[in-house]
Design a protein around this motif. Structure first.
Motif, short mmCIF file in Angstrom:
data_model
loop_
_atom_site.label_atom_id
_atom_site.label_comp_id
_atom_site.label_asym_id
_atom_site.label_seq_id
_atom_site.Cartn_x
_atom_site.Cartn_y
_atom_site.Cartn_z
N ARG A 3 -11.86 11.75 -3.79
CA ARG A 3 -12.65 10.57 -3.74
C ARG A 3 -12.73 10.03 -5.05
O ARG A 3 -12.66 8.75 -5.39
CB ARG A 3 -14.00 10.91 -2.95
CG ARG A 3 -14.77 9.58 -2.82
CD ARG A 3 -14.45 8.78 -1.67
NE ARG A 3 -13.58 7.55 -2.42
CZ ARG A 3 -12.84 6.71 -1.97
NH1 ARG A 3 -12.75 6.52 -0.51
NH2 ARG A 3 -12.30 5.62 -2.57
N LEU A 54 0.65 -1.02 0.08
CA LEU A 54 0.01 -0.01 -0.01
C LEU A 54 0.76 1.34 -0.08
O LEU A 54 2.28 1.32 0.32
CB LEU A 54 -1.06 0.03 1.09
CG LEU A 54 -0.42 -0.19 2.61
CD1 LEU A 54 0.14 1.42 3.30
CD2 LEU A 54 -1.24 -0.55 3.51
N HIS A 99 -12.04 0.61 -3.29
CA HIS A 99 -11.46 0.29 -2.22
C HIS A 99 -10.28 1.16 -1.64
O HIS A 99 -9.80 0.81 -0.54
CB HIS A 99 -10.94 -1.14 -2.48
CG HIS A 99 -9.80 -1.25 -3.43
ND1 HIS A 99 -10.03 -1.07 -4.73
CD2 HIS A 99 -8.58 -1.57 -3.33
CE1 HIS A 99 -8.91 -1.37 -5.33
NE2 HIS A 99 -8.16 -1.21 -4.35
N ASP A 100 -10.07 2.41 -1.96
CA ASP A 100 -8.89 3.20 -1.27
C ASP A 100 -9.62 3.94 -0.39
O ASP A 100 -10.74 4.24 -0.56
CB ASP A 100 -8.08 3.92 -2.57
CG ASP A 100 -7.43 3.15 -3.71
OD1 ASP A 100 -6.63 2.18 -3.15
OD2 ASP A 100 -7.15 3.45 -4.78
N VAL A 101 -8.76 4.64 0.08
CA VAL A 101 -9.46 5.35 1.56
C VAL A 101 -8.82 6.96 1.21
O VAL A 101 -7.59 7.04 1.03
CB VAL A 101 -9.00 4.76 2.86
CG1 VAL A 101 -9.29 5.72 3.88
CG2 VAL A 101 -9.54 3.65 2.90
N ILE A 114 -4.56 9.73 2.16
CA ILE A 114 -5.07 8.60 0.98
C ILE A 114 -4.31 7.35 1.31
O ILE A 114 -3.22 7.45 1.45
CB ILE A 114 -4.86 9.18 -0.25
CG1 ILE A 114 -5.52 10.49 -0.65
CG2 ILE A 114 -5.50 8.13 -1.42
CD1 ILE A 114 -5.43 11.28 -1.83
N VAL A 115 -4.95 6.12 1.22
CA VAL A 115 -4.52 5.01 1.29
C VAL A 115 -4.75 4.42 -0.01
O VAL A 115 -5.86 4.12 -0.41
CB VAL A 115 -4.87 4.05 2.33
CG1 VAL A 115 -4.25 2.69 2.26
CG2 VAL A 115 -4.34 4.57 3.73
N LEU A 116 -3.71 4.21 -0.88
CA LEU A 116 -3.83 3.27 -2.01
C LEU A 116 -3.50 1.79 -1.72
O LEU A 116 -2.38 1.61 -1.85
CB LEU A 116 -3.00 3.78 -3.07
CG LEU A 116 -3.24 5.46 -3.59
CD1 LEU A 116 -2.26 5.70 -4.58
CD2 LEU A 116 -4.43 5.73 -3.95
N HIS A 117 -4.57 0.78 -1.79
CA HIS A 117 -4.32 -0.42 -1.38
C HIS A 117 -3.80 -1.03 -2.62
O HIS A 117 -4.30 -0.71 -3.95
CB HIS A 117 -5.45 -1.20 -1.04
CG HIS A 117 -5.83 -0.52 0.44
ND1 HIS A 117 -5.23 -0.89 1.55
CD2 HIS A 117 -7.13 0.18 0.92
CE1 HIS A 117 -6.13 -0.35 2.45
NE2 HIS A 117 -6.92 0.38 2.13
N VAL A 126 -9.58 8.19 -6.85
CA VAL A 126 -8.94 7.00 -6.31
C VAL A 126 -9.98 5.83 -6.54
O VAL A 126 -11.26 6.08 -6.99
CB VAL A 126 -8.65 6.91 -4.97
CG1 VAL A 126 -7.58 7.88 -4.50
CG2 VAL A 126 -9.94 7.20 -4.12
N ARG A 127 -9.74 4.62 -6.39
CA ARG A 127 -10.22 3.42 -6.66
C ARG A 127 -11.31 3.22 -5.48
O ARG A 127 -11.09 4.02 -4.29
CB ARG A 127 -9.67 2.24 -6.86
CG ARG A 127 -8.70 2.16 -8.09
CD ARG A 127 -7.54 1.34 -7.94
NE ARG A 127 -6.73 1.62 -6.76
CZ ARG A 127 -5.79 0.88 -6.52
NH1 ARG A 127 -5.41 -0.31 -7.08
NH2 ARG A 127 -5.06 0.93 -5.20
N ALA A 165 3.38 4.53 -7.38
CA ALA A 165 2.43 5.35 -6.25
C ALA A 165 2.77 6.77 -6.65
O ALA A 165 1.92 7.66 -6.65
CB ALA A 165 3.11 5.21 -4.80
#
Length: 744
Positions: A377, A343, A383-385, A396-399, A380-381, A407
């Protein structure tokens, strides 16, 4: 005969206390709801699926002791961190058990078994003295039981508890199905929340799952606004309803008791008990169901309020995004489950948003932030936060991204999207952003470490001018560790006597005479050795130690000059000290200076105060009174780094200063740069016009000395004449006028 709870409950209390149990219950076989009880598993903290498992275990052990047939037989069982002990209890057509529940900290003893058998016999004796109702209990006990079950329900175990209570109601009333339905005003439909038992085969679509209010079925049309209990039996003419039930369950005819869930003037839903075939529902049973329905309404209100508080605790009020707490908990959970989960954490901050707030107002600024949040929002995808920490800071968290290159590409796309103009309140607003990112990989990190590292990278991105992406790396890690070390040690460096003063001599270029010394702070770091001010002064300011350190420097400089005067016939004539604007506007700074002059026996003219031109110009109104007070004492005042602060003639005229120190940026290449020569010449002429002295900083070669003399600037300091010196060496310089110490 009648089972008297007032007689049996003290017996159960004594039994539970003697056996160190959390609860003692009298139960009927096949029931599950205690007829009489003392203590509670829910009060002891058992809830949700664990409580359901315990109820099933209690029901199972009750059935086993009854099946055994002999009163006095004791059975044991174990469930979810607790152990059970039960003995049979029978009289005429009543068959049940007395059951104890306690923790696993120690096994049941022989004495526990004996006490339980005795308690069972006593309960049987109490029952023999009266009559047991056909349903083995009272309806008010049922309501009390349901209330205790629902009392401690939270959002997490709400569904589990609701299903368990529906099951207890079904068994108590001998119903084949119990259902709970809620009205959904947005869908304009009756929604099935839960049912007991759950159907094994549910049609798709389920005719009982979501039933519109405008249906042709009169029963479902009626329950939208149901205010009183409704009883249905076969032959009542409700063919549409009976057909809908048969389509959903395969049962051709049912009897039903339906009670509304009423909150004020609104019907929130219904609680329904269904019996396959015909059944008569008594008024007492319906009254009990109404009371239980009100308990479900109270549960809904409490859980709704809890969910609202939970949402507020975990979401940002302005944008609706997760807040820091939710973000850190999510990231911590991910890393706990898989410390090497791929991530990337991105720390984003808008560039120069303050201008928007200052010019257009905070309402526009808030609206802009909301739209930026929406863009993030969308960038990002699913499931990202994305979370908002504060102000214009987002994380932001990119899983599933485990490489720096991937990244950085994602971060760049986000920056490009955010920078596109937004229409806000009739204004087209465009702002760039900066992103610091860190990629989690082979080395496990905590959520706080990842966030801190991304923040360090963000600061680097800001230092590069914004609109950039910087990835945290070993160089930044070293910088972070160094800064953390500095911050930790600086807090005690002054009290631990680790600070030192060095002195940069100032000379008259015409004869080499020492005209002053400038006090420069150094830090004798216990591990890194002697550190110059530029390596730690920014940290001093960030941790609010600037005032404390500044006053130490000022007093130590005065003390040292006093020592020189008492030990040397030719001490430095003046010691100059750099003072920040914050110190100048601090409480009674002028009084502090006057105290130091008196304490160390110094003439006011022997102390010089230096303040940078940029600081003076920014804080002119605030420092004016202090500068006038210092001038009143007779202290000499100098503007440091002159030429870089863009002061006007009018402003310069207001300042009670004696000296202009020409910034080193105009002196270092003075002999080669005609532009620098022109600037220095202009400063010298300006000083002459205001009757001020000029001192050149940063003299590093003899050509600069010659040029300064030609331009009329006769005082200077720099490495060509002398580097900063410890106090004891400065006296050697004073003893040898005209022979400057040169840097080796």
């Amino acid at each position: 005969m009648k089972m008297d709870p007032e007689t049996i409950q003290p017996l159960l209390k004594a039994l539970a206390e003697a056996t160190d149990s959390i609860s003692a219950d009298v139960l009927a076989v096949g029931g599950g709801m205690p007829l009489v009880s003392w203590g509670s598993a829910t009060t002891a903290g058992v809830s949700g699926s664990a409580l359901t498992e315990m109820r099933e275990a209690i029901r199972g052990i009750t059935a086993r002791v009854v099946q055994h047939g002999d009163d006095g037989v004791v059975e044991t069982d174990q469930t979810v961190g607790h152990q059970l002990l039960a003995t049979g209890l029978s009289y005429h057509d009543f068959h049940g058990a007395v059951c104890l529940v306690r923790g696993l900290d120690r096994p049941w003893r022989a004495n526990d078994r004996t006490l339980l058998a005795m308690a069972g016999a006593l309960c049987a004796a109490v029952m023999e003295a009266g009559e047991v109702p056909g349903q083995y209990g009272r309806l008010d006990a049922l309501v009390t039981y349901v209330a205790s079950e629902l009392m401690g329900v939270s959002t997490t175990d709400r569904a589990e508890t609701t299903h368990r209570v529906l099951g207890e109601l079904g068994r108590y009333f001998g119903a084949d199905t119990c259902v709970l339905r809620h009205n959904d005003p947005e869908k304009r439909a009756s929604i099935l929340i839960d049912e007991w038992p759950r159907r094994e085969h549910i049609p798709d679509p389920d005719p009982l799952g979501e039933v519109p209010w405008d249906t042709d079925d009169p029963i479902f049309a009626m329950i939208k606004d149901l205010r009183e209990p409704f009883i249905l039996r076969p032959g009542d003419g409700q063919h549409d309803y009976q057909e809908r039930v048969e389509a959903g369950s395969g049962v051709p005819e049912v009897s039903m008791a339906t009670v509304p869930l009423i909150e004020g003037d609104v019907t929130r839903g219904v609680l329904g008990l269904i019996h396959f075939g015909d059944r008569i529902w008594t008024r007492a049973e319906v009254r009990a169901l109404r009371a239980i329905a009100s308990l479900f309404v109270q549960l809904d209100g409490r859980v709704t309020a809890e969910e609202s508080l939970h949402h507020q605790a975990y979401h940002d009020e302005l944008t609706g995004l997760w807040n820091r707490r939710a973000f850190v908990e999510h990231l911590s959970t991910v890393l706990t489950n898989d410390p090497q989960a791929p991530l990337a954490v991105l720390f984003a901050d808008m560039d120069r948003l303050k201008t928007v707030n200052d010019v257009l107002g905070h309402a526009i600024g808030d609206s802009f932030i909301r739209q930026v949040a929406q863009r993030l929002r969308e960038s990002v995808r699913p499931h990202d936060v994305v979370a908002r920490l504060a102000g214009d800071e987002f994380v932001i968290v990119l899983h599933g991204i485990g490489s720096v290159a991937a990244a950085e590409r994602a971060a760049r796309r986000i920056l490009d999207r955010v920078a596109e103009p937004l229409e806000v309140g009739g204004h087209s607003i465009s702002r760039s952003a900066s992103i610091g990112l860190v990629v989690s990989g082979d080395i496990a990190s905590t959520a706080d470490e990842l966030l801190s590292n991304a923040d360090v990278a963000l600061l680097e991105a800001k230092d590069r001018g914004g609109d950039s992406v910087v990835t945290f790396n070993d160089e930044l890690r070293s910088k972070l560790l160094n800064r953390a070390d500095l911050e930790l040690r600086l807090r005690t460096a002054i009290s631990d006597n680790q600070m030192r003063l060095y002195f940069q001599p100032e000379f008259d270029l015409r004869d080499g005479r020492l005209t002053a010394v400038e006090a420069l702070v150094r830090w004798q770091h216990p591990e890194r050795g002697l550190l110059a001010a530029e390596s730690f002064v920014s940290v001093v300011e960030e941790i609010n130690l600037a005032a404390e350190l500044g006053r130490w420097v000022l007093e130590e400089a005065c003390r040292q000059l006093s020592v020189w005067k008492s030990t040397s016939s030719v001490p430095p004539p003046v010691v100059r000290v750099n003072i920040s604007a914050g110190e100048l506007i601090s409480a009674d700074f002028v009084g502090f200076v006057a105290t130091l002059l008196s304490r160390y026996g110094l003439a006011p003219a022997e102390l010089g105060i230096e303040i940078t031109e940029g600081t003076v110009m920014r804080e002119l109104d605030d420092v004016q009174a202090t500068l006038n007070g210092l001038r009143g004492l007779g202290v000499t005042l100098a503007i440091d780094d002159f030429g870089t602060g863009y002061s006007s003639l009018a402003q310069l005229k207001q300042l009670p200063v004696d000296i202009l120190k020409i910034d080193r940026s105009f002196v270092s290449a003075l002999a080669e740069s005609s532009g620098d020569r022109a600037i220095v010449a202009a400063i010298v002429r300006l000083a002459e016009a205001f009757n001020l002295t000029t001192v050149a900083e940063g003299v590093e070669d003899p050509a600069a000395v010659t040029t300064l003399l030609d331009l009329g600037c006769y005082r200077a300091q720099g490495f060509f004449m002398s580097k900063p010196l410890p106090a004891q060496v400065v006296l050697e310089q004073a003893r040898n006028p005209g022979v400057p110490l040169r840097m080796a």
